[in-house]
Design a protein around this motif. Structure first.
Motif, PDB file in Angstrom:
ATOM      1  N   PHE A   1       0.940  -1.083   0.147  1.00 18.93           N
ATOM      2  CA  PHE A   1      -0.026   0.212  -0.133  1.00 18.93           C
ATOM      3  C   PHE A   1       0.899   1.209  -0.085  1.00 18.93           C
ATOM      4  CE2 PHE A   1      -4.026  -2.056   1.460  1.00 18.93           C
ATOM      5  CZ  PHE A   1      -3.470  -3.301   1.990  1.00 18.93           C
TER       6      PHE A   1
ATOM      7  N   PHE B   1      -5.197   6.866   1.627  1.00 15.70           N
ATOM      8  CA  PHE B   1      -5.071   5.574   0.778  1.00 15.70           C
ATOM      9  C   PHE B   1      -4.709   6.205  -0.671  1.00 15.70           C
ATOM     10  CE2 PHE B   1      -4.671   1.528  -1.016  1.00 15.70           C
ATOM     11  CZ  PHE B   1      -5.856   1.790  -2.059  1.00 15.70           C
TER      12      PHE B   1
ATOM     13  N   TYR C   1      -2.924   0.337  -4.254  1.00 12.74           N
ATOM     14  CA  TYR C   1      -2.629  -1.129  -3.700  1.00 12.74           C
ATOM     15  C   TYR C   1      -2.036  -2.086  -4.796  1.00 12.74           C
ATOM     16  CZ  TYR C   1      -3.678  -5.730  -2.337  1.00 12.74           C
ATOM     17  OH  TYR C   1      -3.683  -7.198  -1.975  1.00 12.74           O
TER      18      TYR C   1
ATOM     19  N   ARG D   1       1.133  -5.618   4.140  1.00  9.14           N
ATOM     20  CA  ARG D   1       0.386  -6.845   5.061  1.00  9.14           C
ATOM     21  C   ARG D   1       0.616  -7.997   4.422  1.00  9.14           C
ATOM     22  NH1 ARG D   1      -5.341  -4.841   6.607  1.00  9.14           N
ATOM     23  NH2 ARG D   1      -5.186  -6.626   8.278  1.00  9.14           N
TER      24      ARG D   1
ATOM     25  N   GLY E   1      -5.960 -13.453  -1.588  1.00  6.61           N
ATOM     26  CA  GLY E   1      -5.903 -12.050  -1.542  1.00  6.61           C
ATOM     27  C   GLY E   1      -6.310 -11.104  -0.381  1.00  6.61           C
ATOM     28  N   THR E   2      -6.854 -11.804   0.499  1.00  8.50           N
ATOM     29  CA  THR E   2      -7.349 -11.182   1.706  1.00  8.50           C
ATOM     30  C   THR E   2      -6.417 -10.848   2.810  1.00  8.50           C
ATOM     31  OG1 THR E   2      -9.793 -12.062   1.348  1.00  8.50           O
ATOM     32  CG2 THR E   2      -9.130 -11.470   3.625  1.00  8.50           C
ATOM     33  N   SER E   3      -6.165  -9.518   3.087  1.00  6.67           N
ATOM     34  CA  SER E   3      -5.197  -9.237   3.978  1.00  6.67           C
ATOM     35  C   SER E   3      -5.394  -9.829   5.516  1.00  6.67           C
ATOM     36  CB  SER E   3      -4.956  -7.973   4.107  1.00  6.67           C
ATOM     37  OG  SER E   3      -4.614  -7.439   2.798  1.00  6.67           O
ATOM     38  N   TYR E   4      -4.602 -10.027   6.219  1.00  4.93           N
ATOM     39  CA  TYR E   4      -4.902 -10.007   7.703  1.00  4.93           C
ATOM     40  C   TYR E   4      -3.464  -9.587   8.340  1.00  4.93           C
ATOM     41  CZ  TYR E   4      -1.945 -14.498   7.215  1.00  4.93           C
ATOM     42  OH  TYR E   4      -1.096 -15.472   6.680  1.00  4.93           O
ATOM     43  N   GLY E   5      -3.615  -9.560   9.816  1.00  3.66           N
ATOM     44  CA  GLY E   5      -2.529  -8.969  10.404  1.00  3.66           C
ATOM     45  C   GLY E   5      -2.392  -7.629  10.408  1.00  3.66           C
ATOM     46  N   LYS E   6      -1.203  -7.225  10.911  1.00  7.80           N
ATOM     47  CA  LYS E   6      -0.972  -5.564  10.783  1.00  7.80           C
ATOM     48  C   LYS E   6      -0.484  -5.018   9.697  1.00  7.80           C
ATOM     49  CE  LYS E   6       3.798  -5.901  12.418  1.00  7.80           C
ATOM     50  NZ  LYS E   6       4.821  -5.550  13.514  1.00  7.80           N
ATOM     51  N   LEU E   7      -0.640  -3.949   9.584  1.00  8.06           N
ATOM     52  CA  LEU E   7       0.226  -2.736   8.560  1.00  8.06           C
ATOM     53  C   LEU E   7       1.455  -2.582   8.919  1.00  8.06           C
ATOM     54  CD1 LEU E   7      -2.190  -0.489   7.064  1.00  8.06           C
ATOM     55  CD2 LEU E   7      -0.723  -2.079   5.637  1.00  8.06           C
TER      56      LEU E   7
END
Lengths: 119, 113
Positions: free
Chosen positions: A35, A47, A50, A95, A101-107
């Motif tokens: 990002f 933003f 991406y 991330r 393609g789904t994000s998880y966790g921190k940036l």
């Protein structure tokens, strides 16, 4: 662990010219998202663009494009036709994602690059 | 208009005092986040929540606490245990699908008197 490196503390560009802001990353994850955010002096994070690690084409959003070189682990932001309003701090972030393609966790953010556009 | 609101814009804390920063979103996002930004630095994650009544520690959770009683709200309390609280605090939210782009509020600047 993920790490983002932005090596340019500050950049200057003439109005209407293009500028490239560098971003390199380090991760052991196979699937991730990158990002770019803009932070004007007001402080809000906006933003911009991406790029998914499995996306075959470089992302583009209006005057913003992302020069994604996976083998080099770089995700540089290119701003074309710079405007005075582009003067701001720019952050690269990443991330982890799952294969879909789904994000998880921190940036994880880089240190940022201050861009100044001269008239 | 849909968005994320943070209040107050500026907050002053006395030594030994707990203060609470508000974050509200009407985007119907599932996940909410709190970040801290020090001058000239990137953002660091304090806490995040992906569902009501559940939250996870980020990288710098010590001295902070959160709650998620409603989907729309994710307040952050800076406790007296946080010895260096002066910073810019940003709240963000995202859906839990697709790119999961995080959208940010305008931030709260916390200063210690």
């Amino acid at each position: 662990a993920q790490k983002i490196t932005q090596t340019q503390p500050g950049m200057f560009v003439q109005e209407k010219e293009a500028v490239t802001l560098d971003c390199t990353y380090d991760t052991s994850d196979q699937s991730y998202g990158l990002f770019w955010y803009k932070q004007p002096s007001s402080g809000e994070m906006i933003f911009l663009i991406y790029q998914g690690s499995y996306d075959e084409q470089n992302a583009t959003e209006g005057r913003y494009s992302l020069n994604f070189q996976k083998a080099r682990k770089s995700a540089n932001l290119v701003i074309s036709a710079s405007q005075l309003g582009d003067s701001a701090m720019y952050f690269c972030a990443m991330r982890r994602t799952n294969a879909g393609g789904t994000s998880y966790g921190k940036l994880t953010f880089g240190q940022g690059t201050i861009l100044t556009v001269h008239p | 208009d849909g968005g994320i609101t943070q209040s107050p814009k500026y907050l002053f804390r006395k030594e030994g005092q707990n203060v609470t920063l508000s974050c509200e979103q009407n985007l119907n996002h599932d996940a909410m986040y709190w970040y801290r930004q020090d001058p000239g630095q990137g953002l660091r994650l304090i806490y995040y929540s992906q569902i009501v009544n559940d939250f996870q520690k980020g990288d710098i959770a010590e001295g902070y606490s959160v709650s998620r009683e409603k989907k729309e709200s994710f307040p952050l309390t800076v406790t007296s245990a946080q010895k260096n609280p002066t910073a810019f605090y940003l709240c963000a939210s995202s859906i839990l699908a697709g790119k999961e782009t995080q959208y940010f509020g305008p931030g709260t600047r916390l200063l210690v008197l």
